[in-house]
Design a protein around this motif. Structure first.
Motif, PDB file in Angstrom:
ATOM      1  N   GLY A   1       0.804  -1.209   0.000  1.00 12.28           N
ATOM      2  CA  GLY A   1       0.000   0.000   0.000  1.00 12.28           C
ATOM      3  C   GLY A   1       0.843   1.268   0.000  1.00 12.28           C
TER       4      GLY A   1
ATOM      5  N   ALA B   1      -4.440  -2.399   5.480  1.00  6.75           N
ATOM      6  CA  ALA B   1      -5.169  -1.442   4.637  1.00  6.75           C
ATOM      7  C   ALA B   1      -5.629  -0.240   5.454  1.00  6.75           C
ATOM      8  CB  ALA B   1      -6.374  -2.125   3.990  1.00  6.75           C
TER       9      ALA B   1
ATOM     10  N   VAL C   1      -2.544   1.901   6.186  1.00  7.26           N
ATOM     11  CA  VAL C   1      -2.137   2.677   5.015  1.00  7.26           C
ATOM     12  C   VAL C   1      -3.066   3.872   4.830  1.00  7.26           C
ATOM     13  CG1 VAL C   1      -1.974   2.659   2.493  1.00  7.26           C
ATOM     14  CG2 VAL C   1      -1.022   0.761   3.813  1.00  7.26           C
TER      15      VAL C   1
ATOM     16  N   ILE D   1      -5.802  -4.482  -1.077  1.00  6.73           N
ATOM     17  CA  ILE D   1      -5.799  -3.410  -2.073  1.00  6.73           C
ATOM     18  C   ILE D   1      -7.211  -2.963  -2.419  1.00  6.73           C
ATOM     19  CG2 ILE D   1      -3.547  -4.060  -3.015  1.00  6.73           C
ATOM     20  CD1 ILE D   1      -4.954  -5.369  -5.374  1.00  6.73           C
TER      21      ILE D   1
ATOM     22  N   MET E   1      -8.128  -0.549   0.296  1.00  6.75           N
ATOM     23  CA  MET E   1      -7.405   0.711   0.122  1.00  6.75           C
ATOM     24  C   MET E   1      -7.948   1.548  -1.026  1.00  6.75           C
ATOM     25  SD  MET E   1      -3.444  -0.448   0.381  1.00  6.75           S
ATOM     26  CE  MET E   1      -3.039  -1.920   1.315  1.00  6.75           C
TER      27      MET E   1
END
Length: 213
Positions: free
Chosen positions: A19, A88, A91, A171, A174
């Motif tokens: 991330g 996540a 990040v 991902i 994110m």
């Protein structure tokens, strides 16, 4: 329980680095090297405790190979997804969300890319970390980490280069990948793990009581 905690921590740092480097436009091509290096480090750190899977597809392949107890499969996968999810959120806190919007992918090429490089990753894991022929080697982490590095460089632009259902979850949380594409990763990654385990069994019959040629 310690095995599951190690899987959570290792997956957390893998997804955290993914991330932070992918969101940061300054990372550029070095992102793939950072990601592969992180996996290598975590495999060396946690391998002696949990096996250092950090990937549900790897856990599936190792279970099919006979080196992971059936009772550990679901807890390993759950721990990996929790680790990815926590990363996540970390990040998002550190970076405030992605600076680039999730791109579109072509379904066919994306599935094939995810399958091929997940297959490569799982096949490498099985041969360097579970094979009787390579028992006690000191290069297992390097081989595994650089497989992911190669996959990120070669196929990252095609599918996003997850090669890992837990990474795909991370991902997606994110905003680096659309939730509508999560099935692409799940299909490609688990299929790659299954094929790797089947090939490993085919080329290593002596480890299953078969006859070698």
């Amino acid at each position: 329980m310690k095995n599951y905690l190690v899987e959570l921590v290792g997956t957390f740092f893998l997804v955290l680095v993914i991330g932070l480097t992918v969101i940061d436009p300054g990372a550029g091509a070095m992102a793939a090297l950072a990601i592969g290096s992180t996996l290598m480090i975590m495999v060396y750190a946690g391998g002696p405790i949990s096996g250092g899977h950090y990937n549900p597809a790897v856990t599936l392949a190792v279970w099919m190979r006979g080196k992971c107890d059936a009772k550990d499969v679901a807890p390993y996968m759950i721990s990996q997804v929790i680790g990815a999810s926590l990363a996540a959120f970390a990040v998002d806190y550190l970076k405030g969300g992605p600076e680039v919007a999730a791109g579109t992918i072509e379904i066919g090429p994306a599935i094939l890319n995810e399958l091929l490089f997940t297959f490569a990753l799982c096949f490498v894991v099985l041969n360097v970390a579970t094979s009787n022929k390579s028992a006690g080697n000191s290069y297992f982490g390097l081989a595994i980490g650089f497989t992911v590095c190669v996959g990120a460089y070669a196929g990252g632009a095609i599918s996003g280069g997850a090669y890992n259902p837990a990474v795909a979850t991370g991902i997606s949380l994110m905003g680096l990948s659309s939730w509508a594409n999560i099935w692409v990763f799940l299909v490609g990654n688990f299929a790659g793990g299954i094929l790797a385990a089947l090939l490993y069994k085919a080329v290593n019959p002596d480890e299953y009581g078969g006859v070698t040629e």
